[in-house]
Scaffold this active site. Structure first.
Site, PDB file in Angstrom:
ATOM      1  N   TRP A   4       0.850  -1.190   0.000  1.00  0.00           N
ATOM      2  CA  TRP A   4       0.000   0.000   0.000  1.00  0.00           C
ATOM      3  C   TRP A   4       0.896   1.254   0.000  1.00  0.00           C
ATOM      4  O   TRP A   4       1.911   1.293   0.677  1.00  0.00           O
ATOM      5  CB  TRP A   4      -0.902  -0.020   1.249  1.00  0.00           C
ATOM      6  CG  TRP A   4      -1.755   1.201   1.384  1.00  0.00           C
ATOM      7  CD1 TRP A   4      -2.813   1.560   0.604  1.00  0.00           C
ATOM      8  CD2 TRP A   4      -1.616   2.226   2.368  1.00  0.00           C
ATOM      9  NE1 TRP A   4      -3.337   2.757   1.029  1.00  0.00           N
ATOM     10  CE2 TRP A   4      -2.616   3.189   2.122  1.00  0.00           C
ATOM     11  CE3 TRP A   4      -0.726   2.439   3.432  1.00  0.00           C
ATOM     12  CZ2 TRP A   4      -2.763   4.334   2.897  1.00  0.00           C
ATOM     13  CZ3 TRP A   4      -0.878   3.573   4.208  1.00  0.00           C
ATOM     14  CH2 TRP A   4      -1.895   4.509   3.938  1.00  0.00           C
ATOM     15  N   ASP A  21     -16.105  12.146  -2.151  1.00  0.00           N
ATOM     16  CA  ASP A  21     -15.512  10.870  -1.739  1.00  0.00           C
ATOM     17  C   ASP A  21     -16.271  10.296  -0.548  1.00  0.00           C
ATOM     18  O   ASP A  21     -17.438  10.649  -0.290  1.00  0.00           O
ATOM     19  CB  ASP A  21     -14.005  11.094  -1.460  1.00  0.00           C
ATOM     20  CG  ASP A  21     -13.159   9.869  -1.743  1.00  0.00           C
ATOM     21  OD1 ASP A  21     -13.145   8.957  -0.890  1.00  0.00           O
ATOM     22  OD2 ASP A  21     -12.521   9.797  -2.815  1.00  0.00           O
ATOM     23  N   ARG A  34      -9.933  -2.595   8.487  1.00  0.00           N
ATOM     24  CA  ARG A  34     -10.565  -1.277   8.405  1.00  0.00           C
ATOM     25  C   ARG A  34     -12.011  -1.334   8.917  1.00  0.00           C
ATOM     26  O   ARG A  34     -12.913  -0.721   8.354  1.00  0.00           O
ATOM     27  CB  ARG A  34     -10.532  -0.729   6.981  1.00  0.00           C
ATOM     28  CG  ARG A  34     -10.491   0.803   6.966  1.00  0.00           C
ATOM     29  CD  ARG A  34     -10.762   1.377   5.583  1.00  0.00           C
ATOM     30  NE  ARG A  34     -10.501   2.815   5.581  1.00  0.00           N
ATOM     31  CZ  ARG A  34     -11.063   3.673   4.742  1.00  0.00           C
ATOM     32  NH1 ARG A  34     -11.915   3.251   3.831  1.00  0.00           N
ATOM     33  NH2 ARG A  34     -10.784   4.946   4.794  1.00  0.00           N
ATOM     34  N   LYS A  52     -16.401   6.584  -8.325  1.00  0.00           N
ATOM     35  CA  LYS A  52     -15.155   5.977  -7.838  1.00  0.00           C
ATOM     36  C   LYS A  52     -15.566   4.733  -7.060  1.00  0.00           C
ATOM     37  O   LYS A  52     -16.265   4.832  -6.044  1.00  0.00           O
ATOM     38  CB  LYS A  52     -14.413   6.976  -6.946  1.00  0.00           C
ATOM     39  CG  LYS A  52     -13.112   6.441  -6.349  1.00  0.00           C
ATOM     40  CD  LYS A  52     -12.408   7.568  -5.597  1.00  0.00           C
ATOM     41  CE  LYS A  52     -11.194   7.094  -4.829  1.00  0.00           C
ATOM     42  NZ  LYS A  52     -10.625   8.169  -3.989  1.00  0.00           N
ATOM     43  N   ASP A  68     -14.485   1.873  -4.828  1.00  0.00           N
ATOM     44  CA  ASP A  68     -13.374   1.559  -3.932  1.00  0.00           C
ATOM     45  C   ASP A  68     -13.516   0.144  -3.371  1.00  0.00           C
ATOM     46  O   ASP A  68     -14.605  -0.459  -3.405  1.00  0.00           O
ATOM     47  CB  ASP A  68     -13.376   2.598  -2.792  1.00  0.00           C
ATOM     48  CG  ASP A  68     -12.002   2.833  -2.197  1.00  0.00           C
ATOM     49  OD1 ASP A  68     -11.088   2.044  -2.477  1.00  0.00           O
ATOM     50  OD2 ASP A  68     -11.856   3.810  -1.434  1.00  0.00           O
ATOM     51  N   MET A  69     -12.447  -0.392  -2.820  1.00  0.00           N
ATOM     52  CA  MET A  69     -12.458  -1.729  -2.196  1.00  0.00           C
ATOM     53  C   MET A  69     -11.252  -1.800  -1.259  1.00  0.00           C
ATOM     54  O   MET A  69     -10.125  -1.793  -1.719  1.00  0.00           O
ATOM     55  CB  MET A  69     -12.361  -2.781  -3.300  1.00  0.00           C
ATOM     56  CG  MET A  69     -12.618  -4.196  -2.869  1.00  0.00           C
ATOM     57  SD  MET A  69     -11.262  -4.965  -1.994  1.00  0.00           S
ATOM     58  CE  MET A  69     -10.161  -5.376  -3.313  1.00  0.00           C
ATOM     59  N   ASN A  70     -11.542  -1.828   0.054  1.00  0.00           N
ATOM     60  CA  ASN A  70     -10.471  -1.539   0.998  1.00  0.00           C
ATOM     61  C   ASN A  70     -10.049  -2.646   1.956  1.00  0.00           C
ATOM     62  O   ASN A  70      -9.664  -2.347   3.088  1.00  0.00           O
ATOM     63  CB  ASN A  70     -10.834  -0.289   1.800  1.00  0.00           C
ATOM     64  CG  ASN A  70     -10.645   0.966   0.976  1.00  0.00           C
ATOM     65  OD1 ASN A  70      -9.550   1.230   0.479  1.00  0.00           O
ATOM     66  ND2 ASN A  70     -11.702   1.720   0.782  1.00  0.00           N
ATOM     67  N   CYS A 119     -10.718   1.539  -7.655  1.00  0.00           N
ATOM     68  CA  CYS A 119      -9.777   1.945  -6.620  1.00  0.00           C
ATOM     69  C   CYS A 119      -9.768   0.814  -5.603  1.00  0.00           C
ATOM     70  O   CYS A 119     -10.783   0.151  -5.395  1.00  0.00           O
ATOM     71  CB  CYS A 119     -10.293   3.240  -5.989  1.00  0.00           C
ATOM     72  SG  CYS A 119      -9.369   3.779  -4.548  1.00  0.00           S
ATOM     73  N   ASP A 124      -2.813   5.492  -3.156  1.00  0.00           N
ATOM     74  CA  ASP A 124      -3.193   6.461  -2.130  1.00  0.00           C
ATOM     75  C   ASP A 124      -2.041   7.403  -1.819  1.00  0.00           C
ATOM     76  O   ASP A 124      -2.212   8.370  -1.083  1.00  0.00           O
ATOM     77  CB  ASP A 124      -3.616   5.742  -0.843  1.00  0.00           C
ATOM     78  CG  ASP A 124      -5.088   5.379  -0.869  1.00  0.00           C
ATOM     79  OD1 ASP A 124      -5.794   5.835  -1.785  1.00  0.00           O
ATOM     80  OD2 ASP A 124      -5.531   4.634   0.023  1.00  0.00           O
TER      81      ASP A 124
HETATM   82  C1  DGJ Z   1      -9.245   4.536  -0.065  1.00  0.00           C
HETATM   83  C2  DGJ Z   1      -9.050   5.313  -1.338  1.00  0.00           C
HETATM   84  O1  DGJ Z   1      -7.917   4.883  -2.008  1.00  0.00           O
HETATM   85  C3  DGJ Z   1      -8.992   6.795  -1.011  1.00  0.00           C
HETATM   86  O2  DGJ Z   1      -8.732   7.537  -2.168  1.00  0.00           O
HETATM   87  C4  DGJ Z   1     -10.282   7.203  -0.384  1.00  0.00           C
HETATM   88  O3  DGJ Z   1     -11.321   7.069  -1.325  1.00  0.00           O
HETATM   89  C5  DGJ Z   1     -10.560   6.348   0.842  1.00  0.00           C
HETATM   90  N1  DGJ Z   1     -10.457   4.948   0.555  1.00  0.00           N
HETATM   91  C6  DGJ Z   1     -11.916   6.637   1.403  1.00  0.00           C
HETATM   92  O4  DGJ Z   1     -12.224   5.832   2.452  1.00  0.00           O
END
Ligand code: DGJ
Length: 730
Positions: free
Chosen positions: A200, A367, A444, A477, A479-481, A527, A549
């Site tokens: 990351w 966002d 997270r 956008k 996202d997937m975290n 993302c 990021d």
């Molecule tokens: C991770 C993304 O990469 C960021 O740009 C942002 O959108 C955050 N998540 C938001 O939680």
């Protein structure tokens, strides 16, 4: 005709762009690999096979021809258990519990164009005349296993798309344990293997290693292609550089756990493979069923790594990415994430959007934090309804306020996730990946929705569609975290649990197909904590990805340089952010932040309302410059000139397809005391043309710029940069 078949020798000659890929059927019926490299005319390359009897440890499947052994034969889709001891392309467990197979040629056909892979992303032919596909059917007579290998070649691309379809004609269940997309054997091991690895905020760094006997590979077991490894390897032949030498690329069009690598055997041949990771994978094939692998894209170039990269860029930009935005200039955006994080209201958003409009920015992106009760990352994923505390008049009102400024509006989602603290989770605790009785590990503070389930897929499509239809939203956008743990699905039987991770990907792809085709006017950007899922699979649905990021200009040099090895510049999101930088604390000039960010899909990610008048003037200028060179960055040919992995300076450039215009970015990281005098050379220009450096009126020969070079610019500070824009003189 890009595929020739020499019937007397049973040889297939695939010609793609400037390359030849030659394979054929041996006397015993095995599918052998004869050659891949620079284009040749002839087909009889089976004479390259060096058949000689080896020691008694080398088994032979043909008593009449002892010099033929599967353990030494270069192959196209090797089996396990019947005398090839190298890594197999596939493996099954048959109903009798055994794992031995032996594939031999059954039939083949050549068809115009390229059939789509059902439920999977892949490159495509827009017109059947631009590509041809060879399908070869191999069979294991003993078990009734059938493998159909597909090879697509394109007239104008140096690429071959390969995949396998594994069918069960045995009448009994078969457990598929491995199913790679492609495998081939190169005749020596004098290569370096290049991989794109990191973590990351440090994604896709270039790593190279010399091949050694045994296995060298990259893989992800994370349920996503990941920040740590990318589904790509390249083999660099002896003496190859950025501009010369034979380079072989293997890129997998898949977004989940994968493996790609090379096994060097006892005779120094190199078996190259790529596909779904067989670790923790199995798939039950009932009689009559078949399994389709994702596809691997093979690109050869004899013009070095740069040539290979441009091969991928052209193919992926024009025949992987889809939709209205494929050929359209991508908007300059302002994103509020690093400006406000979760703390904003409608007025603040409108202020940032207004400041953006005044500077020439085209799109505002809201966002994370606009939904449920999301004031931190502790809650609300899955509750896709507007937070009325932050946006009391709803999203429609906010979008119309932004629109009335003359700005488009974009929105963030993280659709694949659910927070334990959410209405969705309280209602459907079974909807996430989990194993009954085990802890549900959080990352997270969130779980992953089980995308293999139809009800989960439908919920996501319906809840997102409701929001996307409620207002004129033109950008998303996605996202997937987090990565997968406790990979289990509540709906699958015990003998199918190891299918969960791949079924997740199929479910995700199906959701993406439904949403992106229902909202063709929306530009989707994927993302995953930045670049945790920067892969060709995602690019098939969403033509751009948030690269990392890490928005620090100096860090971005390596990240963007590494990403460019495979992925077109038009797929990379790249923003100017505040200083000190939020990820690394570095202070860089606005000019350098701009010069690095404009090497991608340009945008800003800071509080524009805080800019001084002087900074506003500078940003206005940057935006105007980007608009002026956007066509070069997004659609031109990309050349890497100086590598951030090899020195203090980085340089890269863009050249329009007709070579009439070019832009060059040069960045020096640390200021050297009393710096050496040097030059750097450009590439890709017309040597016979003259190019005028914009703003100076000075004309340079294309030959001069490429062969003699430009004097390295002199700076008087760290993190300094220069942008050059050349236009061919009339
Ligand atoms: C991770 C993304 O990469 C960021 O740009 C942002 O959108 C955050 N998540 C938001 O939680």
């Amino acid at each position: 005709m890009f595929i020739k078949y020499d019937e007397s020798n049973r040889i297939f000659h695939l010609q793609s762009g400037d390359a030849s890929y030659v394979l054929g059927v041996t006397k015993q019926g095995y599918l052998a690999h004869y050659y891949w490299g620079r284009k040749v005319r002839g087909t009889a390359l089976n004479r390259l096979l060096e058949l000689k009897e080896r020691c008694s440890f080398i088994p032979s499947t043909d008593l009449g021809q002892k010099e033929l052994s599967l353990d030494t034969l270069p192959q196209e889709y090797p089996s396990f258990g019947s005398s090839d001891f190298r890594t197999p392309a596939f493996q099954v467990q048959l109903a009798d519990g055994t794992t031995v197979t032996e594939l031999v040629y059954d039939s083949h056909r050549v068809i115009p164009g390229k059939p789509g892979l059902p439920g999977l992303p892949g490159v495509y032919a827009e017109d059947a005349s631009e590509a041809e596909t060879l399908e070869i059917v191999l069979k294991d007579a003993h078990s009734g296993l059938r493998v159909t290998l597909s090879y697509t070649v394109f007239e104008h691309h140096n690429a071959i798309a390969r995949s396998a379809n594994i069918g069960n004609d045995s009448g009994l269940p078969i457990q598929l344990l491995r199913a790679y997309s492609a495998s081939f054997d190169l005749p020596h091991d004098r290569f370096e293997m290049l991989q794109l690895s990191g973590t990351w905020v440090r994604e896709r760094y270039v790593h190279k290693r010399k091949l050694v006997p045994g296995m060298q590979s990259v893989e992800s077991r994370r349920g996503s292609s990941s920040h740590m490894q990318n589904p790509f390897i390249a083999l660099l032949g002896e003496g190859s550089t950025e501009t010369q030498g034979d380079v072989y690329g293997v890129s997998l069009v898949y977004s989940g756990s994968f493996a790609a690598g090379v096994e060097v055997d006892q005779f120094h041949t190199s078996r190259v493979f790529a596909g779904l990771n067989s670790f923790d994978f199995s798939w039950l094939l009932e009689p009559g069923e078949s399994f389709q692998t994702p596809e691997a894209i093979l690109v050869f170039s004899d013009a070095g790594l740069g040539g290979m990269s441009r091969g991928y860029h052209d193919l992926y930009r024009s025949r992987l990415c889809r939709g209205a935005f494929r050929d359209q200039a991508r908007p300059i955006l302002i994103n509020n994430w690093e400006a406000t994080y979760f703390k904003f209201n409608a007025d603040k958003i409108e202020d940032i959007a207004r400041a953006g409009k005044e500077l020439g920015i085209e799109l505002f992106v809201l966002d994370d934090g606009w939904f449920g009760k999301r004031d931190s990352d502790n809650s609300s994923l899955g509750d896709w309804f507007v937070d009325r505390n932050k946006l009391p008049n709803g999203l429609t009102d906010l979008v119309s306020r932004v629109n009335s400024l003359g700005m488009e509006f974009g929105l963030w989602f993280e659709p694949e996730m659910v927070s334990p603290d959410s209405e969705l989770y309280r209602r459907n605790p079974d909807w996430c990946l989990h194993v009954d009785g085990r802890r549900r590990t959080q990352a997270r503070q969130q779980h992953i929705l089980d995308m293999s389930r139809q009800d989960v897929q439908d919920y996501i499509v319906e809840s997102l569609s409701a929001i996307l239809s409620s207002a004129p939203i033109t950008y998303v956008k996605w996202d997937m975290n987090r990565n997968m743990t406790e990979i289990g699905s509540a709906l699958l039987p015990a003998n199918r649990q190891r299918e969960t991770a791949h079924r997740y990907m199929l479910g995700l792809y199906s959701v993406l197909e439904r949403i992106t085709t229902s909202f063709p006017h929306i530009l989707f950007e994927s993302c995953s904590g930045g670049g945790g899922r920067f892969d060709p699979g995602m690019l098939y649905y969403m033509p751009q990805t948030w690269t990392s990021d890490n928005s620090d200009a100096v860090s971005r040099l390596k990240i963007q340089y590494g990403t460019s090895i495979v992925y077109p510049i038009s797929t990379m999101g790249s923003h100017v952010s505040a200083v000190p930088n939020h990820q690394v604390g570095r202070i860089t000039s606005l000019e350098t932040r701009g010069n690095v960010a404009l090497s991608g899909n340009f945008g800003y990610e800071l509080d524009l309302t805080q800019f001084s008048e002087e900074e506003k003037v500078q940003v206005k200028e940057q935006v105007a410059i980007y608009k002026n060179i956007r066509h070069l960055v997004q659609f031109g040919d990309f050349y890497r000139l100086l590598s951030p992995f090899e020195g203090n300076e980085t340089a890269w450039m863009y050249v329009s397809k007709d070579k009439s215009e070019a832009a060059v970015v040069f960045v020096s990281v640390l200021q050297e005391p009393n710096p050496p005098l040097d030059r750097f050379r450009l590439q890709g220009l017309d040597p016979a043309a003259d190019y005028v450096l914009q703003g100076s009126g000075i004309a340079y020969g294309g030959d001069e710029l490429m062969y003699a070079g430009l004097a390295t610019p002199q700076f008087n500070s760290d993190f300094a940069s220069k942008l050059y824009h050349f236009k061919k003189s009339e």
